[in-house]
Design a protein around this motif. Structure first.
Motif, PDB file in Angstrom:
ATOM      1  N   THR A   1       0.850  -1.181   0.000  1.00  0.00           N
ATOM      2  CA  THR A   1       0.000   0.000   0.000  1.00  0.00           C
ATOM      3  C   THR A   1       0.886   1.231   0.000  1.00  0.00           C
ATOM      4  O   THR A   1       1.819   1.326   0.787  1.00  0.00           O
ATOM      5  N   PHE A   2       0.586   2.149  -0.914  1.00  0.00           N
ATOM      6  CA  PHE A   2       1.398   3.365  -1.009  1.00  0.00           C
ATOM      7  C   PHE A   2       0.494   4.553  -1.291  1.00  0.00           C
ATOM      8  O   PHE A   2      -0.614   4.408  -1.799  1.00  0.00           O
ATOM      9  N   SER A   3       0.981   5.720  -0.935  1.00  0.00           N
ATOM     10  CA  SER A   3       0.210   6.943  -1.082  1.00  0.00           C
ATOM     11  C   SER A   3       0.751   7.776  -2.241  1.00  0.00           C
ATOM     12  O   SER A   3       1.955   8.000  -2.339  1.00  0.00           O
ATOM     13  N   VAL A   4      -0.145   8.238  -3.083  1.00  0.00           N
ATOM     14  CA  VAL A   4       0.232   9.080  -4.221  1.00  0.00           C
ATOM     15  C   VAL A   4      -0.076  10.525  -3.871  1.00  0.00           C
ATOM     16  O   VAL A   4      -1.241  10.894  -3.692  1.00  0.00           O
ATOM     17  N   ALA A   5       0.976  11.325  -3.741  1.00  0.00           N
ATOM     18  CA  ALA A   5       0.821  12.747  -3.462  1.00  0.00           C
ATOM     19  C   ALA A   5       1.090  13.583  -4.711  1.00  0.00           C
ATOM     20  O   ALA A   5       0.671  14.734  -4.791  1.00  0.00           O
ATOM     21  N   GLU A   6       1.799  12.992  -5.672  1.00  0.00           N
ATOM     22  CA  GLU A   6       2.146  13.695  -6.909  1.00  0.00           C
ATOM     23  C   GLU A   6       1.758  12.819  -8.102  1.00  0.00           C
ATOM     24  O   GLU A   6       2.548  12.018  -8.582  1.00  0.00           O
ATOM     25  N   PRO A   7       0.512  12.932  -8.578  1.00  0.00           N
ATOM     26  CA  PRO A   7       0.015  12.034  -9.612  1.00  0.00           C
ATOM     27  C   PRO A   7       0.771  12.114 -10.929  1.00  0.00           C
ATOM     28  O   PRO A   7       0.705  11.183 -11.725  1.00  0.00           O
ATOM     29  N   GLY A   8       1.507  13.180 -11.173  1.00  0.00           N
ATOM     30  CA  GLY A   8       2.264  13.315 -12.411  1.00  0.00           C
ATOM     31  C   GLY A   8       3.573  12.551 -12.417  1.00  0.00           C
ATOM     32  O   GLY A   8       4.178  12.364 -13.469  1.00  0.00           O
ATOM     33  N   GLU A   9       4.015  12.082 -11.266  1.00  0.00           N
ATOM     34  CA  GLU A   9       5.287  11.365 -11.179  1.00  0.00           C
ATOM     35  C   GLU A   9       5.119   9.879 -11.462  1.00  0.00           C
ATOM     36  O   GLU A   9       4.043   9.319 -11.293  1.00  0.00           O
ATOM     37  N   HIS A  10       6.224   9.258 -11.865  1.00  0.00           N
ATOM     38  CA  HIS A  10       6.252   7.812 -12.039  1.00  0.00           C
ATOM     39  C   HIS A  10       6.453   7.171 -10.670  1.00  0.00           C
ATOM     40  O   HIS A  10       7.255   7.632  -9.870  1.00  0.00           O
ATOM     41  N   HIS A  11       5.716   6.101 -10.404  1.00  0.00           N
ATOM     42  CA  HIS A  11       5.848   5.363  -9.149  1.00  0.00           C
ATOM     43  C   HIS A  11       6.296   3.946  -9.462  1.00  0.00           C
ATOM     44  O   HIS A  11       5.554   3.172 -10.073  1.00  0.00           O
ATOM     45  N   HIS A  12       7.523   3.630  -9.087  1.00  0.00           N
ATOM     46  CA  HIS A  12       8.083   2.294  -9.280  1.00  0.00           C
ATOM     47  C   HIS A  12       8.178   1.649  -7.907  1.00  0.00           C
ATOM     48  O   HIS A  12       8.809   2.197  -6.998  1.00  0.00           O
ATOM     49  N   VAL A  13       7.506   0.489  -7.752  1.00  0.00           N
ATOM     50  CA  VAL A  13       7.413  -0.164  -6.452  1.00  0.00           C
ATOM     51  C   VAL A  13       7.944  -1.595  -6.582  1.00  0.00           C
ATOM     52  O   VAL A  13       7.192  -2.506  -6.919  1.00  0.00           O
ATOM     53  N   PRO A  14       9.243  -1.800  -6.347  1.00  0.00           N
ATOM     54  CA  PRO A  14       9.835  -3.137  -6.458  1.00  0.00           C
ATOM     55  C   PRO A  14       9.470  -4.034  -5.274  1.00  0.00           C
ATOM     56  O   PRO A  14       9.138  -3.553  -4.186  1.00  0.00           O
ATOM     57  N   LEU A  15       9.551  -5.343  -5.514  1.00  0.00           N
ATOM     58  CA  LEU A  15       9.302  -6.339  -4.479  1.00  0.00           C
ATOM     59  C   LEU A  15      10.442  -7.347  -4.489  1.00  0.00           C
ATOM     60  O   LEU A  15      10.733  -7.948  -5.525  1.00  0.00           O
ATOM     61  N   LEU A  16      11.109  -7.491  -3.357  1.00  0.00           N
ATOM     62  CA  LEU A  16      12.130  -8.521  -3.169  1.00  0.00           C
ATOM     63  C   LEU A  16      11.453  -9.649  -2.406  1.00  0.00           C
ATOM     64  O   LEU A  16      10.963  -9.442  -1.296  1.00  0.00           O
ATOM     65  N   LEU A  17      11.427 -10.833  -2.991  1.00  0.00           N
ATOM     66  CA  LEU A  17      10.555 -11.890  -2.520  1.00  0.00           C
ATOM     67  C   LEU A  17      11.310 -13.160  -2.171  1.00  0.00           C
ATOM     68  O   LEU A  17      12.237 -13.553  -2.873  1.00  0.00           O
ATOM     69  N   SER A  18      10.892 -13.800  -1.081  1.00  0.00           N
ATOM     70  CA  SER A  18      11.324 -15.157  -0.750  1.00  0.00           C
ATOM     71  C   SER A  18      10.092 -15.861  -0.180  1.00  0.00           C
ATOM     72  O   SER A  18       9.085 -15.216   0.093  1.00  0.00           O
ATOM     73  N   PRO A  19      10.124 -17.176   0.008  1.00  0.00           N
ATOM     74  CA  PRO A  19       8.925 -17.878   0.470  1.00  0.00           C
ATOM     75  C   PRO A  19       8.418 -17.442   1.846  1.00  0.00           C
ATOM     76  O   PRO A  19       7.229 -17.570   2.129  1.00  0.00           O
ATOM     77  N   PHE A  20       9.301 -16.906   2.691  1.00  0.00           N
ATOM     78  CA  PHE A  20       8.889 -16.587   4.057  1.00  0.00           C
ATOM     79  C   PHE A  20       9.201 -15.149   4.468  1.00  0.00           C
ATOM     80  O   PHE A  20       9.141 -14.820   5.654  1.00  0.00           O
ATOM     81  N   ALA A  21       9.507 -14.303   3.484  1.00  0.00           N
ATOM     82  CA  ALA A  21       9.789 -12.891   3.772  1.00  0.00           C
ATOM     83  C   ALA A  21       9.696 -12.081   2.483  1.00  0.00           C
ATOM     84  O   ALA A  21       9.798 -12.632   1.391  1.00  0.00           O
ATOM     85  N   TYR A  22       9.504 -10.786   2.643  1.00  0.00           N
ATOM     86  CA  TYR A  22       9.564  -9.890   1.496  1.00  0.00           C
ATOM     87  C   TYR A  22       9.952  -8.507   1.989  1.00  0.00           C
ATOM     88  O   TYR A  22       9.826  -8.171   3.154  1.00  0.00           O
ATOM     89  N   SER A  23      10.440  -7.681   1.042  1.00  0.00           N
ATOM     90  CA  SER A  23      10.726  -6.283   1.340  1.00  0.00           C
ATOM     91  C   SER A  23      10.454  -5.465   0.089  1.00  0.00           C
ATOM     92  O   SER A  23      10.357  -6.003  -1.010  1.00  0.00           O
ATOM     93  N   THR A  24      10.352  -4.174   0.292  1.00  0.00           N
ATOM     94  CA  THR A  24      10.049  -3.274  -0.807  1.00  0.00           C
ATOM     95  C   THR A  24      10.675  -1.918  -0.532  1.00  0.00           C
ATOM     96  O   THR A  24      11.181  -1.661   0.572  1.00  0.00           O
ATOM     97  N   TYR A  25      10.625  -1.060  -1.520  1.00  0.00           N
ATOM     98  CA  TYR A  25      11.108   0.317  -1.385  1.00  0.00           C
ATOM     99  C   TYR A  25      10.531   1.123  -2.538  1.00  0.00           C
ATOM    100  O   TYR A  25       9.997   0.554  -3.500  1.00  0.00           O
TER     101      TYR A  25
END
Length: 105
Positions: free
Chosen positions: A78-102
């Motif tokens: 879940t992420f918040s868009v404050a600047e609709p004109g910008e590009h939003h790239h949301v990567p996902l680092l995934l494993s079977p029992f954990a994940y992270s994003t930025y």
């Protein structure tokens, strides 16, 4: 606003191709996609509203198709868009029992 993602399987060190991804603005489904051979998906180039958006990844199905157990049947970012004109790239680092994003660029 454009929205894209890149999913990497951190266990094998490779892109996660074939994961179904859905983009929501509030409760409205905006776009659906599947990650390509490089684990990437560009979900929309269209303008969307300010506010809360969600990317929903069907990770349980993807792991099951590979014969791998996983703890999370889906990952919701879940992420918040404050600047609709910008590009939003949301990567996902995934494993079977954990994940992270930025927030990517």
């Amino acid at each position: 606003m454009s929205v894209s993602t890149h999913v990497l399987d951190s266990v094998v060190g490779r892109p996660a191709a074939g994961i179904a991804v859905r983009l929501f603005a509030g409760e409205e489904l905006i776009a659906e996609s599947v990650t390509d051979h490089d684990g990437r998906s560009r979900l929309t180039e269209d303008a969307t509203a300010l506010g809360v958006h969600r990317l929903v990844f069907a990770t349980g199905q993807w792991f099951a198709e590979q014969g791998r157990d996983a703890f999370y049947p889906e990952v919701v970012l879940t992420f918040s868009v404050a600047e609709p004109g910008e590009h939003h790239h949301v990567p996902l680092l995934l494993s079977p029992f954990a994940y992270s994003t930025y927030r990517g660029s």
